[in-house]
Design an enzyme around this catalytic site. Structure first.
Site, PDB file in Angstrom:
ATOM      1  N   GLU A 212       0.875  -1.167   0.040  1.00 57.35           N
ATOM      2  CA  GLU A 212      -0.047   0.018   0.108  1.00 57.35           C
ATOM      3  C   GLU A 212       0.904   1.425   0.205  1.00 57.35           C
ATOM      4  O   GLU A 212       0.631   2.211   0.522  1.00 57.35           O
ATOM      5  CB  GLU A 212      -0.960  -0.015   1.164  1.00 57.35           C
ATOM      6  CG  GLU A 212      -1.868  -1.256   1.204  1.00 57.35           C
ATOM      7  CD  GLU A 212      -2.875  -0.907   2.215  1.00 57.35           C
ATOM      8  OE1 GLU A 212      -4.231  -1.050   2.170  1.00 57.35           O
ATOM      9  OE2 GLU A 212      -2.557  -0.957   3.354  1.00 57.35           O
TER      10      GLU A 212
HETATM   11  C1  ACM Z   1      -2.527  -5.357   4.129  1.00 61.26           C
HETATM   12  O1  ACM Z   1      -3.661  -5.693   4.456  1.00 61.26           O
HETATM   13  N1  ACM Z   1      -2.321  -4.191   3.651  1.00 61.26           N
HETATM   14  C2  ACM Z   1      -1.388  -6.182   4.071  1.00 61.26           C
END
Ligand code: ACM
Length: 717
Positions: A347
């Site tokens: 992310e």
């Molecule tokens: C995650 O849930 N961003 C690993």
């Protein structure tokens, strides 16, 4: 489990044999060669005298169980002896075993036998396991219990630890006292990597809470503790090289290196590896509070208090970033002995990279076309540092990119598709998609997820061999030391069984029966998933008299997936790490047992055409409790801000109870209700289906089934 059948799967030949009358012996026969000598014959099975392995409280279910028909009594003369290879860890395991047995039975049992001839249980271990526990360890064991005694045989201490837990699960209060059944178990795991990830960052988890959850992991044969240690909301480990990481990035809530070592030693004693995760280059705001020069955007930075994905990310274009990481990772590589090291990698939104002219110039210079390529460049530098420190890199899906060293491990959180893709490209992978404990799913839903199904089912045998297993994940936005156990347990026992036991084990009633038994045992081990529920309800009620509050609490569930955050956003509420976690949603378990059992009963009543009057009486009794509860509860709800939000859902519960009773009245009298009645009841159900106080009433579909049955509509149509 009646009848005889054979199924070949995962190298296992499963058979049921010798079905006798109502009970049948149940054997999972491993096709793999066993190193054990043939077991001594079990007592002959007598008609109806055999026990069904699935009726035992075993969890995870062993690969092979052959049941006898008698029992070995456990008295205060019970004594254990170690044979063969010996080490201090095994001595401690026996001490722990005896203390657990004492707690489970309430009977002091503290004896180590002077020699095998005086022991009731002998634990024979052939040789040592590796100094640093690895993926290729032999975790198998056999357990034989006859009338005369019991023996665990294991190649190394890991198998011995597993065998001891299996023995503890078999202890039952039979009419003649505590005893274990005669049987022969041959057991080994299906997957080598069976993990639980705990996020210690979004909320800090004290060492004591970590330790008791390591006890729980041992109980269900999980062998990897993945420790999420750095985040936007906190940097949780002491660094001696860069002390401002914890001094400025943790609000004083971090693990000292001595505590980390203590946790690692505690885990090793329990056959559990500890894999640290330092999430980079994103999810890293807390690093930048002390070291803003690491960031791609201008500081100053503060510890993030909100939830979500944020812009700060490490600067991949500065040589100093890698110099810092070289020193930091070198320090952490020494602290955490495991061969594997998790760098997160998930992310990164790239906004700070896009906005930084120096980073843009660097990308042009290097011919890096986009942020994915920039992150790939970053990972390549980090891999070099890890390799220098003899560590293998683990990361979330996002690290999968051309050039990644082939020994890296991909942890799939976005779906089995990316896991299959990783395996096709030659990478080993782990499944976490489907095992997110913060989704608040029922155990059966997690249990139905298998690392080898969906996309991975189409892989070749060689590719499948790269699927190492999986991890349950506890993300901690809404987790405190008080409620974490009830988010982990007992559902993680179901996931642990998925990772350990033969793939075709899928019977949900058996799962819940065995999981309930394991849940009770886990509480004896020191986990607090049951006791904290009662304690938290007491706080909400402001009194020990929680009877009517508990009727409501027992039948509601937290909203699923990230609905809690969505609802807050829609109401312009900013949730932060300062929010108290003392509401009903923080208190109730993810899955309502009362709702599950009620739904099951209604299904049985409807499918049996309402002929089972005893069952109907039970359902009615439950409905009457629900219908009457609001009158008892409502006056106290108005008196406390902790309870106030529950008034509407308490009314809904009463209305659902009334709807169910009226439906049964019509059915019993053979009368057809008016259309107006049906419309009115469906409105009640629709109202009850709206989230209130971030809770839902999961038995509402069962009430709908009763209403539709009364109205002469086929349920579900
Ligand atoms: C995650 O849930 N961003 C690993």
């Amino acid at each position: 489990m009646n009848g005889t059948f054979e199924a070949k799967a995962e190298g296992l030949l499963r058979k049921t044999v010798a079905c006798a009358a109502m009970c049948c012996a149940f054997v999972w026969i491993g096709a793999a060669q066993t190193q054990e000598p043939a077991p001594a014959p079990l007592p002959a099975a007598s008609q109806g005298g055999r026990l069904d392995a699935l009726a035992m409280n075993l969890m995870p279910m062993p690969a092979s169980v052959q049941m006898g028909n008698q029992r070995l009594p456990l008295t205060q003369n019970f004594a254990v002896a170690l044979e063969g290879y010996k080490e201090a860890r095994l001595d401690r395991a026996v001490e722990r075993f005896l203390s657990e047995l004492s707690r489970q039975t309430g009977m002091p049992v503290a004896r180590r036998a002077a020699d095998s001839s005086k022991a009731v249980l002998i634990v024979h271990t052939a040789h040592a396991s590796k100094e640093i526990q690895d993926l290729d360890e032999d975790e198998s064991y056999t357990l034989q219990i006859s009338n005369l005694g019991a023996k665990i045989n294991a190649a190394n201490p890991l198998g011995a630890l597993h065998g001891l837990q299996t023995f503890l699960q078999l202890v039952e209060a039979a009419p003649g006292g505590f005893s274990v059944p005669n049987l022969y178990i041959e057991d080994r795991p299906r997957f080598a990597w069976r993990g639980l990830m705990i996020d210690s960052c979004r909320h800090f988890i004290p060492l004591e809470a970590i330790k008791r959850n390591l006890d729980g992991m041992e109980a269900v044969k999980l062998n990897v503790f993945h420790w999420h240690l750095s985040e936007n909301q906190g940097f949780r480990v002491e660094s001696k090289t860069f002390p401002k990481l914890q001094e400025l990035g943790s609000d004083g809530m971090y693990y000292t290196q001595a505590e980390v070592r203590e946790a690692i030693a505690y885990a090793r004693d329990r056959g559990i590896r500890v894999i640290p995760e330092f999430d980079m280059p994103g999810h890293s705001t807390a690093w930048f509070v002390g070291y803003p020069e690491l960031a791609s955007g201008p500081g100053p930075f503060a510890i993030e208090r909100r939830w979500g994905v944020f812009d700060p990310a490490m600067d991949p274009a500065r040589e100093e970033t890698y110099k810092f990481l070289d020193k930091f990772l070198g320090e952490m590589a020494k602290l955490f002995p495991d061969h594997y090291f998790h760098i997160g990698g998930d992310e990164v939104n790239g906004k700070q990279w896009d906005a930084n002219p120096k980073i843009q110039a660097f990308m042009r210079e290097r011919g890096l076309k986009n942020n994915e390529e920039l992150q790939r460049y970053f990972n390549q530098q980090v891999v070099k540092i890890l390799e220098k420190n003899h560590k293998t890199m683990v990361g979330w899906d996002e690290i999968l990119a051309p050039g990644l060293p082939k020994d890296s491990v991909i942890q799939s959180w976005r779906g089995s598709k990316s896991m299959a893709e990783a395996a096709r490209q030659g990478y080993r992978s782990l499944l976490s998609n489907g095992y997110y404990l913060d989704y608040m799913w029922p155990a059966s839903q997690h249990y139905a997820v298998d690392p080898m199904t969906e996309e991975t089912a189409s892989l070749t045998a060689e590719e499948k061999a790269r699927i190492l297993g999986g991890e349950a994940c506890l993300w901690a936005e809404f987790i405190s030391p008080e409620n974490m156990d009830s988010r982990i347990w007992p559902r993680t026992a179901a996931i642990a069984e998925r990772f350990w036991s033969p793939a075709e084990l899928s019977e949900v009633d058996s799962l819940y029966r065995r999981m309930d038994a394991e849940s009770a045992r886990l509480e004896f081990l020191g986990l607090t998933h049951k006791s904290s529920y009662v304690r938290m309800l007491g706080r909400m009620a402001g009194t020990d008299n929680i009877a009517s509050l508990r009727v409501l609490a027992d039948v509601v569930e937290p909203v699923k997936i990230y609905q809690r955050a969505k609802t807050a956003r829609a109401a312009n509420i900013v949730q932060t790490s300062a929010d108290p976690l003392n509401r009903m949603i923080d208190t109730v378990p993810p899955e309502s047992e009362a709702a599950r059992l009620f739904t099951k009963e209604v299904d049985a009543l409807v499918s049996g055409n309402f002929k089972d009057k005893a069952l109907e009486a039970e359902i009615r009794a439950q409905l009457m409790v629900w219908r009457a509860n609001d009158a008892a509860l409502a006056p106290s709800l108005a008196k406390s801000f902790l309870l106030m939000e529950l008034a509407p859902i308490s009314r809904d519960l009463a209305s659902l109870g009334a709807a169910g009773i009226e439906a049964l009245d019509y059915i019993d009298k053979g009368q057809h209700p008016s259309d107006a009645w049906k419309t009115q009841q469906m409105a009640v159900i629709e109202q009850a289906n709206l989230y209130k106080a971030d809770l839902l009433l999961p038995m509402s579909p069962a009430i709908q089934k009763l209403v539709e049955s009364a109205a002469g509509v086929a349920p579900g149509k």
